[in-house]
Design an enzyme around this catalytic site. Structure first.
Site, PDB file in Angstrom:
ATOM      1  N   ARG A 295       0.825  -1.212   0.000  1.00 20.80           N
ATOM      2  CA  ARG A 295       0.000   0.000   0.000  1.00 20.80           C
ATOM      3  C   ARG A 295       0.857   1.259   0.000  1.00 20.80           C
ATOM      4  O   ARG A 295       0.527   2.259   0.624  1.00 20.80           O
ATOM      5  CB  ARG A 295      -0.962   0.007   1.188  1.00 20.80           C
TER       6      ARG A 295
ATOM      7  N   SER B 223     -11.834  -0.871   2.530  1.00 20.80           N
ATOM      8  CA  SER B 223     -10.978  -1.113   3.696  1.00 20.80           C
ATOM      9  C   SER B 223     -10.476   0.213   4.254  1.00 20.80           C
ATOM     10  O   SER B 223      -9.768   0.941   3.565  1.00 20.80           O
ATOM     11  CB  SER B 223      -9.796  -1.995   3.306  1.00 20.80           C
TER      12      SER B 223
ATOM     13  N   GLU C  97      -5.837   3.391   5.761  1.00 16.05           N
ATOM     14  CA  GLU C  97      -5.485   3.349   4.346  1.00 16.05           C
ATOM     15  C   GLU C  97      -6.134   4.518   3.615  1.00 16.05           C
ATOM     16  O   GLU C  97      -5.599   5.018   2.621  1.00 16.05           O
ATOM     17  CB  GLU C  97      -5.957   2.014   3.763  1.00 16.05           C
TER      18      GLU C  97
END
Length: 368
Positions: free
Chosen positions: A164, A233, A329
């Site tokens: 990520r 998410s 995130e």
């Protein structure tokens, strides 16, 4: 170049949070990029945000910074002896690209089906799902630099992809924007069925069968943002060293874990949140999804700050139970531009709430 003033962003973010910006630009060519106001360091570099489809964005305040929403479209395919080279404009929809590739007999992205957002946003986060990451098929990124007003071609190695993460969140952060992505898809294809949920498929499964299974899995776990606003998410899956994991596993033998190449262990953030008793938790008009604890949902709030307070509450609960830190995130946007989650110190976690029963009910009390 098309632009607007006092532009509402409510329909431009999947949390459906009420926010507006003083000005938004929609560049679709190099010439239009060069017409943007000076965004190089030392000028307004902290007061703008590059917006894709808003599927990984949380507007923390009602006033957003200057918004740049690139509109580079188009897909081209070059077939080589043993691979396909596919070049895609940054504004193309990611899931549409996955479907397009499979229709053309180009395989590899099927595990990444139904991930919301634009193609240009994919390399920034190095999106991934079901055992596959964007970086696995990236060949080159075309990137526009604000300071020099020129386009640069960055190889996969130059992008420094990680979990990520990428150079676009590090050294090149806010110094330019992605206009185009080039992929390399080998013709020699084999289904990646390593992830739980896909391992029930036959080894001979086609790419379309894999994609259908991925779509079914994601649809069963994740709410449609059009029906229940969310950003997928919310937290990254935390990564711990083997010593810390050994302690956790001793206390929680069934803890889901995924060994990494460097010896570290990735944990399932959703499982941690669930075990903290927060799956289905709701406070006012925000909450944790009932099927997937990693997803925070908006039941009707217009305030990004309420999502932040919920996220901080979850972070505290997980840290207290597991001594593991959850890092969002989702990207946090204020009127001054993007800010880190930890820097939002003026927004406090939910207080005086105790989860009881099946975690879908709450009551006020002193929180120990």
């Amino acid at each position: 170049m098309h632009s607007n003033q006092n532009y509402s962003l409510k329909s431009s973010n999947s949390f459906n949070i009420k926010a507006s910006c003083s000005r938004i630009y929609f560049p679709s060519s190099l010439a239009e990029l060069q017409q943007l106001p000076d965004l190089s360091a030392g000028n307004t570099s902290d007061n703008f945000y590059i917006l894709g489809e808003g599927s990984n964005t949380l507007f923390v305040e009602a006033q957003a910074p200057i918004i740049i929403q690139p509109k580079f479209n188009g897909i081209s395919i070059v077939e080589q002896d043993d691979h396909f080279v596919v070049t895609v404009g940054a504004a193309e929809n990611w899931h549409d690209l996955v479907c397009f590739c499979l229709e053309q007999g180009i395989y590899g992205l099927e595990n990444l089906a139904l991930i919301p957002g634009s193609v240009g946003a994919a390399p920034v986060q190095n999106i991934g799902a079901y055992g596959v990451e964007f970086a696995d098929f990236c060949q080159e990124i075309q990137w526009y630099e604000f300071a020099s007003e020129t386009l640069h071609s960055l190889t996969k190695q130059a992008c420094r992809f990680a979990y990520r993460d990428s150079i676009f969140k590090q050294e090149r952060y806010n110094k330019g924007l992605i206009t185009q992505v080039t992929f390399n898809f080998p013709k020699a294809w084999q289904a990646n069925l390593s992830y739980a949920g896909l391992d029930t498929l036959a080894k001979e499964s086609t790419a379309k069968q894999v994609m259908a299974q991925v779509i079914a899995l994601r649809s069963s776990k994740l709410p449609d943002p059009k029906e229940l606003p969310n950003a997928g998410s919310f937290f990254k899956n935390p990564i711990v060293n083997d010593a810390d994991f050994a302690q956790l596993q001793q206390q929680y033998p069934k803890i889901p874990h995924f060994p990494q190449k460097n010896g570290e262990i990735k944990l399932a953030a959703g499982w941690l949140i669930d075990q903290a008793g927060l799956k289905g938790f709701r406070h006012g008009d925000v909450g944790v999804h009932q099927q997937q604890a990693l997803v925070l949902v908006n039941y009707g709030s217009e305030l990004g700050a309420e999502i932040i307070s919920l996220a901080k509450y979850i972070q505290q609960k997980v840290a207290k139970k597991f001594s593991v830190s959850l890092i969002p995130e989702v990207r946090m946007i204020t009127h001054k531009g993007e800010r880190s989650f930890s820097s939002l110190s003026d927004l406090n976690p939910i207080e005086n709430i105790t989860v009881i029963g099946d975690s879908n009910s709450i009551r006020g009390s002193s929180d120990d």
